[in-house]
Design an enzyme around this catalytic site. Structure first.
Site, PDB file in Angstrom:
ATOM      1  N   ARG A  63       0.799  -1.214   0.000  1.00 40.77           N
ATOM      2  CA  ARG A  63       0.000   0.000   0.000  1.00 40.77           C
ATOM      3  C   ARG A  63       0.837   1.272   0.000  1.00 40.77           C
ATOM      4  NH1 ARG A  63      -3.210  -3.908   2.160  1.00 40.77           N
ATOM      5  NH2 ARG A  63      -1.166  -4.613   2.758  1.00 40.77           N
ATOM      6  N   THR A  64       1.744   1.385   0.974  1.00 48.28           N
ATOM      7  CA  THR A  64       2.453   2.655   1.166  1.00 48.28           C
ATOM      8  C   THR A  64       3.334   2.976  -0.040  1.00 48.28           C
ATOM      9  OG1 THR A  64       2.431   2.194   3.523  1.00 48.28           O
ATOM     10  CG2 THR A  64       3.899   3.941   2.789  1.00 48.28           C
ATOM     11  N   LYS A  91      25.019  -5.353  -0.939  1.00 48.29           N
ATOM     12  CA  LYS A  91      26.482  -5.440  -1.073  1.00 48.29           C
ATOM     13  C   LYS A  91      27.173  -4.784   0.126  1.00 48.29           C
ATOM     14  CE  LYS A  91      26.306  -5.135  -6.125  1.00 48.29           C
ATOM     15  NZ  LYS A  91      26.637  -4.248  -7.253  1.00 48.29           N
ATOM     16  N   ARG A 113      11.260   3.934   4.140  1.00 45.36           N
ATOM     17  CA  ARG A 113      10.795   2.971   5.158  1.00 45.36           C
ATOM     18  C   ARG A 113      12.002   2.168   5.616  1.00 45.36           C
ATOM     19  NH1 ARG A 113       5.606  -0.870   4.852  1.00 45.36           N
ATOM     20  NH2 ARG A 113       4.713   1.130   5.450  1.00 45.36           N
ATOM     21  N   HIS A 141       4.609   6.375  11.603  1.00 42.44           N
ATOM     22  CA  HIS A 141       4.163   6.161  10.212  1.00 42.44           C
ATOM     23  C   HIS A 141       3.169   7.296   9.921  1.00 42.44           C
ATOM     24  CE1 HIS A 141       3.091   4.346   6.553  1.00 42.44           C
ATOM     25  NE2 HIS A 141       2.655   3.162   6.950  1.00 42.44           N
TER      26      HIS A 141
HETATM   27  C1  NCD Z   1       1.629  -0.788   8.241  1.00 36.45           C
HETATM   28  C2  NCD Z   1       3.106  -0.615   8.387  1.00 36.45           C
HETATM   29  O1  NCD Z   1       3.905  -1.052   7.571  1.00 36.45           O
HETATM   30  O2  NCD Z   1       3.457  -0.006   9.364  1.00 36.45           O
HETATM   31  N1  NCD Z   1       1.200  -1.088   6.954  1.00 36.45           N
HETATM   32  C3  NCD Z   1       0.997  -0.072   6.094  1.00 36.45           C
HETATM   33  O3  NCD Z   1       1.813   0.793   5.916  1.00 36.45           O
HETATM   34  N2  NCD Z   1      -0.177  -0.067   5.483  1.00 36.45           N
HETATM   35  C4  NCD Z   1       1.085  -1.709   9.242  1.00 36.45           C
HETATM   36  C5  NCD Z   1       1.586  -3.099   9.260  1.00 36.45           C
HETATM   37  O4  NCD Z   1       2.493  -3.493   8.546  1.00 36.45           O
HETATM   38  O5  NCD Z   1       1.052  -3.819  10.074  1.00 36.45           O
END
Ligand code: NCD
Length: 319
Positions: A63-64, A91, A113, A141
């Site tokens: 999703r993100t 590497k 991320r 997040h």
């Molecule tokens: C979340 C995350 O990665 O923090 N997912 C997301 O971004 N939609 C929540 C999760 O992974 O549980």
């Protein structure tokens, strides 16, 4: 759309604690405009033409990552995805060097991320481009917190005094929980959490939430229920007996959902472990706003890229 005195131009978006309520309101208001663009036949405006965005993901994401990519593209930016499992990170390249490498390519924003708390803040210190935290370990997040606020607002509820919010499950390892607790308590809502004691941080009450040992008490009369994914990849073993037992004692099922307000919103950041933290029926019921969250995620991320990369100065390009 009215111009605002507040500007997020050049700002790193690291967590919701560092955004004021007014800044959050501006992002949500801009996201509403962005959602109109998403609904068009031709979903493309030139607001970010000539800007480049690099998605740098050290952890899996559907999703993100996809929504930041589409968000950038709908606004006319060039977007490049780096998945670290197929990059020089394998590497042995360190975070600082990877950041400096992408910066050398003159990108305007890095969406990052990373499994370690504080990684995005570190990147923001090292790098000149705007850094947007797309999740750092169990810390924050922000774009998820913003899309949750947007979804609640769009459904006609106002996060503030009198609203009962329940957050269920893996509070300890969830950056979504920490993000929403910060935003929801600051806006004055009543925040209740419930989950196995092994997954509740011992000092969580200091954040202004009420901890329950029975999930039913957190759900009773709730306006919003945010169900968290059990973060199996972050947990040490043995924090709850079995997945079956977890579902039985803590899972959100129809019987438990009936304790909440009739018009309760069920949120889940995804990906869902169906049959574990949320039953199949609840995941598909009318109260579930989980797919709205996904759609709103694109609009909110368009707003974030637009506001940070242009300072919100080119509203005319949105028309
Ligand atoms: C979340 C995350 O990665 O923090 N997912 C997301 O971004 N939609 C929540 C999760 O992974 O549980």
């Amino acid at each position: 759309m009215a111009k605002s005195d507040i500007s997020l131009g050049g700002r790193d978006i690291l967590d919701l604690g560092s955004l004021s309520n007014e800044e959050i309101a501006l992002i949500l208001q801009t996201a509403a405009e962005m959602k109109k663009i998403m609904k068009r036949d031709i979903k493309k405006v030139p607001s970010l033409r000539g800007k480049s965005v690099i998605n740098l993901f050290y952890e899996p994401s559907t999703r993100t990552r996809t929504s930041f990519e589409l968000a950038g593209k709908y606004l006319g930016a060039d977007v490049v995805n780096i998945t670290t499992s197929s990059s020089s990170v394998v590497k042995g390249e360190c975070l600082r060097d990877t950041i400096l490498t992408v910066q050398s390519m003159n990108c305007d924003a890095i969406v990052m991320r990373h499994p370690i708390e504080g990684a995005a803040a570190y990147a923001a210190k090292v790098a000149k481009p705007v850094v947007i935290n797309a999740g750092d370990g169990a810390h924050a997040h922000p774009s998820q917190g913003l899309l949750d606020l947007y979804t609640i607002k769009e459904a006609g509820k106002k996060v503030g005094p009198g609203l009962k919010m329940a957050i269920l499950g893996d509070i300890l390892y969830s950056r979504v929980a920490r993000t929403n607790i910060v935003a929801w308590t600051r806006l004055g809502a009543e925040v209740h959490v419930a989950g196995p004691m092994t997954l509740i941080p011992h000092d969580i009450e200091a954040l202004g939430v009420k901890v329950h040992s029975r999930v039913e008490d957190a759900i009773e009369g709730a306006d919003v229920i945010d169900v968290l994914r059990i973060q199996l990849e972050r947990q040490k073993k043995g924090l709850f007996p079995t997945t079956r037992e977890y579902a039985r004692v803590w899972g959100l099922n129809e019987k438990r959902l009936a304790l909440a307000k009739k018009d309760v919103l069920v949120l889940h950041p995804g990906p869902m472990n169906r049959g574990l933290e949320i039953s199949w029926e609840v995941g598909y019921c009318d109260n579930a706003y989980i797919r709205d969250q996904v759609q709103n995620g694109v609009a909110v991320r368009m707003a974030l890229l637009f506001l940070t990369l242009t300072g919100g100065k080119h509203f005319e390009n949105l028309d």
